[in-house]
Motif scaffolding. Structure first.
Motif, PDB file in Angstrom:
ATOM      1  N   HIS A  87     -11.561   5.639  -7.084  1.00 39.33           N
ATOM      2  CA  HIS A  87     -12.000   4.066  -7.012  1.00 39.33           C
ATOM      3  C   HIS A  87     -11.224   3.309  -5.920  1.00 39.33           C
ATOM      4  O   HIS A  87     -11.592   2.115  -5.506  1.00 39.33           O
ATOM      5  N   LEU A  88     -10.259   3.890  -5.265  1.00 40.51           N
ATOM      6  CA  LEU A  88      -9.601   3.298  -4.024  1.00 40.51           C
ATOM      7  C   LEU A  88     -10.437   3.065  -2.804  1.00 40.51           C
ATOM      8  O   LEU A  88     -11.566   3.922  -2.888  1.00 40.51           O
ATOM      9  N   ARG A  89     -10.202   1.959  -2.073  1.00 42.43           N
ATOM     10  CA  ARG A  89     -11.027   1.935  -0.877  1.00 42.43           C
ATOM     11  C   ARG A  89     -10.702   3.034  -0.027  1.00 42.43           C
ATOM     12  O   ARG A  89      -9.803   3.606  -0.200  1.00 42.43           O
ATOM     13  N   LEU A  90     -11.825   3.394   0.782  1.00 48.13           N
ATOM     14  CA  LEU A  90     -11.568   4.407   1.448  1.00 48.13           C
ATOM     15  C   LEU A  90     -10.361   4.573   2.394  1.00 48.13           C
ATOM     16  O   LEU A  90      -9.717   5.790   2.408  1.00 48.13           O
ATOM     17  N   ARG A  91      -9.926   3.532   3.038  1.00 47.30           N
ATOM     18  CA  ARG A  91      -8.785   3.414   4.085  1.00 47.30           C
ATOM     19  C   ARG A  91      -7.588   3.683   3.109  1.00 47.30           C
ATOM     20  O   ARG A  91      -6.558   4.472   3.458  1.00 47.30           O
ATOM     21  N   ASN A  92      -7.612   3.250   1.854  1.00 46.69           N
ATOM     22  CA  ASN A  92      -6.343   3.468   0.987  1.00 46.69           C
ATOM     23  C   ASN A  92      -6.419   4.924   0.458  1.00 46.69           C
ATOM     24  O   ASN A  92      -5.262   5.537   0.439  1.00 46.69           O
ATOM     25  N   PHE A  93      -7.578   5.359   0.116  1.00 48.36           N
ATOM     26  CA  PHE A  93      -7.778   6.746  -0.282  1.00 48.36           C
ATOM     27  C   PHE A  93      -7.209   7.634   0.840  1.00 48.36           C
ATOM     28  O   PHE A  93      -6.471   8.538   0.622  1.00 48.36           O
ATOM     29  N   ASP A  94      -7.629   7.480   1.876  1.00 44.14           N
ATOM     30  CA  ASP A  94      -7.191   8.620   2.985  1.00 44.14           C
ATOM     31  C   ASP A  94      -5.699   8.375   3.197  1.00 44.14           C
ATOM     32  O   ASP A  94      -4.996   9.493   3.671  1.00 44.14           O
ATOM     33  N   ARG A 100       0.884  -1.283   0.006  1.00 45.02           N
ATOM     34  CA  ARG A 100       0.113  -0.068  -0.070  1.00 45.02           C
ATOM     35  C   ARG A 100       0.791   1.193   0.053  1.00 45.02           C
ATOM     36  O   ARG A 100       0.385   2.060  -0.845  1.00 45.02           O
ATOM     37  N   TYR A 131      -8.174   8.980  -7.869  1.00 45.25           N
ATOM     38  CA  TYR A 131      -7.930   8.020  -7.050  1.00 45.25           C
ATOM     39  C   TYR A 131      -9.447   7.277  -6.330  1.00 45.25           C
ATOM     40  O   TYR A 131      -9.241   6.738  -5.215  1.00 45.25           O
TER      41      TYR A 131
END
Length: 215
Positions: A66-73, A16, A64
């Motif tokens: 499309h990223l999962r929220l945790r990864n986006f954050d 990640r 970005y």
């Protein structure tokens, strides 16, 4: 089994982290010239660098979603940290000279305004990230040191800065005071040395690392 699980978790986190760096690399390469323009004579009369940084990052951030929220954050957190580091670095490079207190005050107020602008931008993009860990508080603290008019208050501001950010170094403080342009090299050295030595006598609990540790 626990060892394998820990290994998998660490590996996923590393992937990640590497993915986030990859995503941000192109954006920050595009913006490098605008970061170079910060806290320069040209910057003083223009809002273009920070405006462009915010607009360009927003364009990239839209890609970005499309990223999962945790990864986006996480990506936004890394971007926020990078912007903070680059702004502080620009302040400490001393690529602008001030002839009067009014000029210095004008620059400090502009820095405070831009810090608020960038923070508001990140708050809009990812509210939890921006509120949880904002590097722009450091920019504000440095701007206050720059804006300070009284020498005695300046010493107090430096003490407060070290209290809040123990990982700020003597070199950082020297570069910051030199940016003011109102003290000789020997006066800067004496003031910083005195403040740092007096702070070293204090017993303070361990503090989390700030972006000063990354400069």
């Amino acid at each position: 089994h626990l060892t394998i699980l820990v290994f998998v978790i660490i590996t996923v986190q590393q992937l990640r982290d590497e993915a986030a760096q990859f995503l941000l690399e192109e954006a920050f390469l595009d913006l490098e010239l605008h970061f170079q323009d910060l806290v320069t004579s040209k910057w003083l009369a223009s809002s273009i660098p920070v405006d462009t940084i915010c607009v360009t990052l927003e364009d990239y951030f839209h890609d970005y979603v499309h990223l999962r929220l945790r990864n986006f954050d996480y990506v936004i957190s890394e971007a926020q940290n990078l912007v903070g580091k680059k702004y502080v670095s620009a302040m400490l490079r001393k690529r602008i000279s001030f002839k009067t207190y009014e000029e210095r005050k004008e620059a400090a107020l502009k820095i405070l305004k831009e810090s608020a602008q960038i923070k508001a931008f990140f708050t809009r993009i990812a509210p939890k990230v921006a509120k949880f860990d904002s590097p722009f508080e450091i920019i504000n603290a440095l701007a206050e040191v720059l804006k300070c008019e009284d020498a005695e208050m300046l010493s107090l501001d430096l003490h407060n800065l070290i209290d809040k950010y123990p990982d700020v170094t003597q070199d950082h403080l020297t570069q910051l005071i030199a940016l003011r342009g109102d003290l000789s090299k020997s006066e800067v050295r004496d003031m910083v040395t005195y403040v740092v030595q007096s702070e070293q006598t204090k017993n303070r609990p361990p503090a989390p690392k700030s972006i000063f540790s990354q400069l």
